[in-house]
Design a protein around this motif. Structure first.
Motif, PDB file in Angstrom:
ATOM      1  N   ARG A   1       0.706  -1.354   0.006  1.00 43.51           N
ATOM      2  CA  ARG A   1       0.048  -0.088  -0.061  1.00 43.51           C
ATOM      3  C   ARG A   1       0.805   1.284  -0.133  1.00 43.51           C
ATOM      4  O   ARG A   1       0.829   2.084  -0.826  1.00 43.51           O
ATOM      5  CB  ARG A   1      -0.962  -0.045   1.119  1.00 43.51           C
ATOM      6  CG  ARG A   1      -1.663   1.272   1.573  1.00 43.51           C
ATOM      7  CD  ARG A   1      -2.319   1.216   2.841  1.00 43.51           C
ATOM      8  NE  ARG A   1      -2.930   2.514   3.251  1.00 43.51           N
ATOM      9  CZ  ARG A   1      -2.647   3.420   4.076  1.00 43.51           C
ATOM     10  NH1 ARG A   1      -1.162   3.129   4.578  1.00 43.51           N
ATOM     11  NH2 ARG A   1      -3.072   4.415   4.321  1.00 43.51           N
TER      12      ARG A   1
ATOM     13  N   HIS B   1       1.080   4.005  -2.992  1.00 42.55           N
ATOM     14  CA  HIS B   1       0.637   5.490  -2.784  1.00 42.55           C
ATOM     15  C   HIS B   1       1.815   6.605  -3.096  1.00 42.55           C
ATOM     16  O   HIS B   1       1.544   7.605  -2.950  1.00 42.55           O
ATOM     17  CB  HIS B   1       0.262   5.450  -1.382  1.00 42.55           C
ATOM     18  CG  HIS B   1      -1.377   4.909  -1.058  1.00 42.55           C
ATOM     19  ND1 HIS B   1      -2.019   4.807  -0.141  1.00 42.55           N
ATOM     20  CD2 HIS B   1      -1.850   4.057  -2.072  1.00 42.55           C
ATOM     21  CE1 HIS B   1      -2.992   4.386   0.058  1.00 42.55           C
ATOM     22  NE2 HIS B   1      -2.923   3.755  -1.458  1.00 42.55           N
TER      23      HIS B   1
ATOM     24  N   ARG C   1       0.452   7.057  -7.174  1.00 40.33           N
ATOM     25  CA  ARG C   1      -0.753   6.142  -7.406  1.00 40.33           C
ATOM     26  C   ARG C   1      -0.748   6.117  -8.914  1.00 40.33           C
ATOM     27  O   ARG C   1      -1.295   4.969  -9.452  1.00 40.33           O
ATOM     28  CB  ARG C   1      -1.850   6.972  -6.891  1.00 40.33           C
ATOM     29  CG  ARG C   1      -1.683   6.927  -5.072  1.00 40.33           C
ATOM     30  CD  ARG C   1      -3.034   7.703  -4.660  1.00 40.33           C
ATOM     31  NE  ARG C   1      -2.747   7.851  -3.321  1.00 40.33           N
ATOM     32  CZ  ARG C   1      -3.376   7.603  -2.375  1.00 40.33           C
ATOM     33  NH1 ARG C   1      -4.584   6.753  -2.258  1.00 40.33           N
ATOM     34  NH2 ARG C   1      -3.278   7.790  -1.100  1.00 40.33           N
TER      35      ARG C   1
ATOM     36  N   LEU D   1      -4.709  -5.843  -3.675  1.00 43.00           N
ATOM     37  CA  LEU D   1      -4.468  -4.728  -2.901  1.00 43.00           C
ATOM     38  C   LEU D   1      -5.792  -3.806  -2.550  1.00 43.00           C
ATOM     39  O   LEU D   1      -6.134  -3.344  -1.244  1.00 43.00           O
ATOM     40  CB  LEU D   1      -3.458  -3.616  -3.175  1.00 43.00           C
ATOM     41  CG  LEU D   1      -3.169  -2.448  -2.314  1.00 43.00           C
ATOM     42  CD1 LEU D   1      -2.560  -2.887  -0.999  1.00 43.00           C
ATOM     43  CD2 LEU D   1      -2.225  -1.518  -3.178  1.00 43.00           C
ATOM     44  N   GLU D   2      -6.552  -3.678  -3.418  1.00 40.23           N
ATOM     45  CA  GLU D   2      -8.015  -2.896  -3.431  1.00 40.23           C
ATOM     46  C   GLU D   2      -8.925  -3.756  -2.346  1.00 40.23           C
ATOM     47  O   GLU D   2      -9.373  -3.211  -1.692  1.00 40.23           O
ATOM     48  CB  GLU D   2      -8.402  -2.521  -4.791  1.00 40.23           C
ATOM     49  CG  GLU D   2      -9.570  -1.682  -5.119  1.00 40.23           C
ATOM     50  CD  GLU D   2      -9.884  -1.591  -6.433  1.00 40.23           C
ATOM     51  OE1 GLU D   2     -11.126  -1.627  -6.769  1.00 40.23           O
ATOM     52  OE2 GLU D   2      -8.911  -1.302  -7.038  1.00 40.23           O
TER      53      GLU D   2
ATOM     54  N   LEU E   1      -7.748  -3.412   1.158  1.00 46.11           N
ATOM     55  CA  LEU E   1      -8.129  -1.800   1.736  1.00 46.11           C
ATOM     56  C   LEU E   1      -9.426  -1.790   1.986  1.00 46.11           C
ATOM     57  O   LEU E   1      -9.896  -0.957   2.747  1.00 46.11           O
ATOM     58  CB  LEU E   1      -7.650  -1.097   0.784  1.00 46.11           C
ATOM     59  CG  LEU E   1      -5.988  -0.901   0.542  1.00 46.11           C
ATOM     60  CD1 LEU E   1      -5.719   0.278  -0.344  1.00 46.11           C
ATOM     61  CD2 LEU E   1      -5.188  -0.974   1.871  1.00 46.11           C
TER      62      LEU E   1
END
Length: 197
Positions: A159, A163, A166, A181-182, A185
């Motif tokens: 993450r 970031h 992005r 990852l999405e 999160l």
């Protein structure tokens, strides 16, 4: 058992993974949010190295995030995060903590490491992203068909890497990693541990 206390810093990836494991395991813990500029004396008395997270429980002090995760899962592991294939999990976490984190720091704080351009450090870290993408070609999670210790230990670092830029991350060919990852999160567990104190 006396009250468990976790000294934490909300945005630290090591502290994130410790908080997630404790919450998942159902360990009642009082979280003390630490200012890294003014670390509390009681935390430094427990762990003079002065890094978060630090767990104080039943007279025991655990000041390594992975050890805190393992301690939490030893109390309760309802969904089987501790996979039978332990060596693969620990090897992947070691690769993250030793190699990938090194490159992540240089990529994120490139101005502190002017020896190379930011893109150099990003490319160094990208080798690990490629490895994770390859692991995700077989299944939706890194080492099992469900969330496990490896996913939770690595996701806060991926993450952070994603970031830094992005737009760049969104444009990479790592579609499976982006999806992983999405999904991570958006888990209630991650959302809960990231609530501001």
């Amino acid at each position: 058992m006396s009250e468990a206390v976790l000294y934490s810093f909300r945005r630290c990836p090591y502290a994130m993974r410790a908080r997630m494991a404790l919450r998942y395991a159902g360990v009642a813990v009082r979280i003390v949010e630490v200012s890294l500029k003014a670390k509390p004396a009681d935390m430094l008395a427990l762990s003079p190295k002065g890094t978060v997270p630090v767990l104080s429980v039943g007279g025991e002090v655990i000041d390594e995030s992975l050890a805190i995760m393992q301690w939490a899962l030893a109390q309760n592991d309802p969904d089987g995060w501790l996979l039978q294939d332990g060596p693969a999990t620990l090897q992947l976490i070691a690769e993250n903590d030793e190699g990938f984190k090194h490159h992540l720091n240089r990529y994120k704080y490139a101005e502190r490491y002017p020896e190379q351009p930011m893109t150099f450090y990003r490319a160094e870290g990208e080798a690990f992203l490629q490895k994770l993408e390859a692991l995700l070609t077989q299944r939706d999670f890194l080492l099992a068909d469900h969330l496990s210790l490896a996913d939770v230990a690595l996701a806060p670092f991926v993450r952070q890497f994603a970031h830094v830029d992005r737009e760049w991350f969104a444009g990479t060919p790592y579609r499976r990693l982006q999806g992983w990852l999405e999904r991570f999160l958006e888990t209630p567990l991650f959302i809960a541990v990231m609530v501001k104190p």
